[in-house]
Design an enzyme around this catalytic site. Structure first.
Site, PDB file in Angstrom:
ATOM      1  N   THR A 129      -6.263  45.710  14.123  1.00  0.00           N
ATOM      2  CA  THR A 129      -5.618  44.596  15.023  1.00  0.00           C
ATOM      3  C   THR A 129      -6.331  43.103  14.319  1.00  0.00           C
ATOM      4  O   THR A 129      -7.540  43.178  14.131  1.00  0.00           O
ATOM      5  CB  THR A 129      -6.045  44.782  16.346  1.00  0.00           C
ATOM      6  OG1 THR A 129      -5.767  43.712  17.512  1.00  0.00           O
ATOM      7  CG2 THR A 129      -7.629  44.966  16.737  1.00  0.00           C
ATOM      8  N   ASP A 130      -5.575  42.151  14.661  1.00  0.00           N
ATOM      9  CA  ASP A 130      -6.225  40.755  14.483  1.00  0.00           C
ATOM     10  C   ASP A 130      -7.232  40.480  15.455  1.00  0.00           C
ATOM     11  O   ASP A 130      -7.935  39.492  15.276  1.00  0.00           O
ATOM     12  CB  ASP A 130      -4.976  39.701  14.405  1.00  0.00           C
ATOM     13  CG  ASP A 130      -4.132  39.566  15.607  1.00  0.00           C
ATOM     14  OD1 ASP A 130      -4.287  40.502  16.639  1.00  0.00           O
ATOM     15  OD2 ASP A 130      -3.290  38.826  15.804  1.00  0.00           O
ATOM     16  N   GLU A 131      -7.061  41.157  16.624  1.00  0.00           N
ATOM     17  CA  GLU A 131      -8.212  40.733  17.811  1.00  0.00           C
ATOM     18  C   GLU A 131      -9.524  40.950  17.261  1.00  0.00           C
ATOM     19  O   GLU A 131     -10.403  40.410  17.847  1.00  0.00           O
ATOM     20  CB  GLU A 131      -7.971  41.549  19.035  1.00  0.00           C
ATOM     21  CG  GLU A 131      -6.531  41.215  19.639  1.00  0.00           C
ATOM     22  CD  GLU A 131      -6.301  41.918  20.990  1.00  0.00           C
ATOM     23  OE1 GLU A 131      -7.453  41.871  21.634  1.00  0.00           O
ATOM     24  OE2 GLU A 131      -5.358  41.885  21.366  1.00  0.00           O
ATOM     25  N   TYR A 155     -11.988  46.105  24.163  1.00  0.00           N
ATOM     26  CA  TYR A 155     -10.796  46.813  23.203  1.00  0.00           C
ATOM     27  C   TYR A 155     -11.248  46.402  21.917  1.00  0.00           C
ATOM     28  O   TYR A 155     -11.380  47.332  20.836  1.00  0.00           O
ATOM     29  CB  TYR A 155      -9.399  46.499  23.526  1.00  0.00           C
ATOM     30  CG  TYR A 155      -8.226  46.655  22.533  1.00  0.00           C
ATOM     31  CD1 TYR A 155      -8.091  48.025  22.177  1.00  0.00           C
ATOM     32  CD2 TYR A 155      -7.848  45.578  21.863  1.00  0.00           C
ATOM     33  CE1 TYR A 155      -6.863  48.191  21.046  1.00  0.00           C
ATOM     34  CE2 TYR A 155      -6.984  45.857  20.834  1.00  0.00           C
ATOM     35  CZ  TYR A 155      -6.507  47.074  20.528  1.00  0.00           C
ATOM     36  OH  TYR A 155      -5.669  47.122  19.478  1.00  0.00           O
ATOM     37  N   LYS A 159     -12.345  48.578  18.303  1.00  0.00           N
ATOM     38  CA  LYS A 159     -11.436  48.200  16.877  1.00  0.00           C
ATOM     39  C   LYS A 159     -12.444  48.102  16.023  1.00  0.00           C
ATOM     40  O   LYS A 159     -12.324  48.544  14.631  1.00  0.00           O
ATOM     41  CB  LYS A 159     -10.270  47.348  17.179  1.00  0.00           C
ATOM     42  CG  LYS A 159      -9.003  48.153  18.150  1.00  0.00           C
ATOM     43  CD  LYS A 159      -8.525  49.551  17.764  1.00  0.00           C
ATOM     44  CE  LYS A 159      -7.583  49.468  16.470  1.00  0.00           C
ATOM     45  NZ  LYS A 159      -7.043  50.603  16.274  1.00  0.00           N
TER      46      LYS A 159
END
Ligand code: NAD
Ligand code: DAU
Length: 363
Positions: A129-131, A155, A159
């Site tokens: 993810t970009d997060e 989260y 990741k």
């Protein structure tokens, strides 16, 4: 012919990927491995042939080894706990699946493909993810592959940890890996806890649309099929050991997405009188604006302000470009949810319902 093992293939993006892959590569064999958590749904794969389903946890290393030994040459890893709000309420499951689970898959891949298989051709593709890059200010340049990691939620931290493990298994053991970091997906089969399907279904029932903070957080919206095509390009031509960002080229504040959604629901009710019969509690059934349901609620703790993707690398190396704009794809998504009411009613019953009742007052 390739043989794919797709983890999390009964979830939102995984199921769309399996459907996409069957259309594009009908002679390939596909195994889906999924634990069927609240977010996984066997029905997401209904109607597909040529897909073997294995109900198992990615942490079952022996089971994964057996599957890899059956001739799998490509592992595409989607399985994860994926909802930021849930990670705030209960981070443990995120560490268990996203960190320990990913490591378990890496150990299995190393054992079968490198130790037993003497390095036979293989690929471990990790979906991230970009997060992991954290939060951008309004004038900051978009995330690129060398942006330092700065995850802000349990989260995204889980990741990020999984991304690092994938990278380490390449550098240390020579596992043939690629990773993609993508932005917010939307489209069919998305579990109705994420912004778009949640607000859509709330609007149909006349329930409040709970807007976190000032509603001006920005996300880059990626239609799920574009994401699947991006992964396909990376599997075909991505350089081993590299990461690629995938975006939709649609940076929008939440409020714009919400207003688009409300206007689309109003227009759908105006065009189809049967919707008022099916959803009598919707404001649109009485000719009122769905936007009247917008409700400001307490902000998500640690809420990232802005995500944006610089897709220069995947565009330059692999020719990726999102195929359609947000308005068209959003309209198709709305039509899918309206046509698939039994699907979302079924997935929202049970454990999801009791979790919402425990954690939220406004839904
Ligand atoms: P999802 O929550 O809809 O689906 C996750 C799937 O993984 C479910 O089918 C679930 O049953 C399965 N799963 C969970 N724990 C498992 C375990 N221990 N063993 C086996 N299966 C397990 O998630 P999604 O939105 O489809 O996301 C898929 C992947 O893409 C995730 O890795 C997520 O981090 C990443 N991602 C998602 C988005 C997005 O916008 N949804 C954006 C960027 C990256
Ligand atoms: O950026 C990629 C990420 O996108 C993925 O890694 C995650 O798996 C995926 O869940 C998604 O994370 P977000 O937190 O951005 O998505 P979500 O749909 O939960 O929220 C989108 C925006 O809408 C965010 O700014 C929070 C806001 N929001 C969300 C919900 C559920 C609200 O204002 N109200 C809500 O009820």
């Amino acid at each position: 012919m390739a043989k794919l093992l797709v983890t999390g293939g009964a979830g939102f993006i995984g199921a769309n990927f399996v459907r996409y892959w069957r259309r594009q590569h009908p002679s390939d064999a596909v195994i889906v491995l999924d634990a069927l958590t609240y977010a996984g749904n066997r029905a997401n794969l209904d109607g597909l042939d040529g897909v073997d389903f294995v109900h198992a946890d990615i942490r079952d290393e022996a089971r994964v080894c057996d599957l890899l030994r059956s001739g799998v040459d490509t592992l595409v890893h989607f399985a994860a706990e994926s909802h930021v709000d849930r990670s705030i309420h209960g981070p443990d499951a995120f560490i268990d699946t996203n960190v320990v689970g990913t490591h378990s898959l890496l150990k299995a891949a190393r054992k079968v493909w490198l130790d037993e298989g003497a390095g036979r051709p293989h690929r471990f593709h990790h979906v991230s993810t970009d997060e992991v890059y954290g939060s951008l200010g309004p004038a900051d340049p978009a995330f690129h592959e060398a942006t330092p990691y700065a995850p802000n939620s349990p989260y995204s931290a889980s990741k990020a940890a999984s991304d690092h493990l994938v990278r380490a298994y390449h550098h240390t053991y020579g596992l043939q890996v690629t990773t993609t970091n993508c932005s917010n997906n939307y489209g069919p089969y998305q579990f109705p806890e994420k912004l778009i399907p949640l607000f859509l279904i709330n609007a149909l029932h006349g329930r409040p649309l709970p807007i976190y903070g000032d509603g001006m957080n920005v996300r880059d919206w990626l239609y799920v099929e574009d994401h699947c095509r991006g992964i396909e390009l990376v599997l075909a031509g991505g350089r081993i050991g590299e990461t690629y960002n995938i975006g939709g080229g649609e940076e929008l504040p939440n409020m714009v997405v919400i207003d688009t959604l409300c206007a689309a629901v109003d227009a759908a009710f105006a065009a189809d009188p049967d919707l008022a019969r099916r959803f009598p509690d919707a404001p649109a059934a009485a000719g009122r604006a769905s936007a009247s349901l917008k409700t400001y609620v307490t902000d998500r703790p640690g809420h990232d302000r802005r995500y944006a993707i610089d897709e220069t690398k995947i565009r330059g190396e692999l020719g990726y470009r999102a195929a359609h704009g947000f308005e068209q794809r959003f309209a198709e998504t709305l039509a899918w949810y309206l046509a698939n009411e039994p699907w979302w009613r079924a997935v929202m019953d049970g454990s999801y319902k009791s979790w919402v009742e425990r954690n939220y007052a406004t839904r």
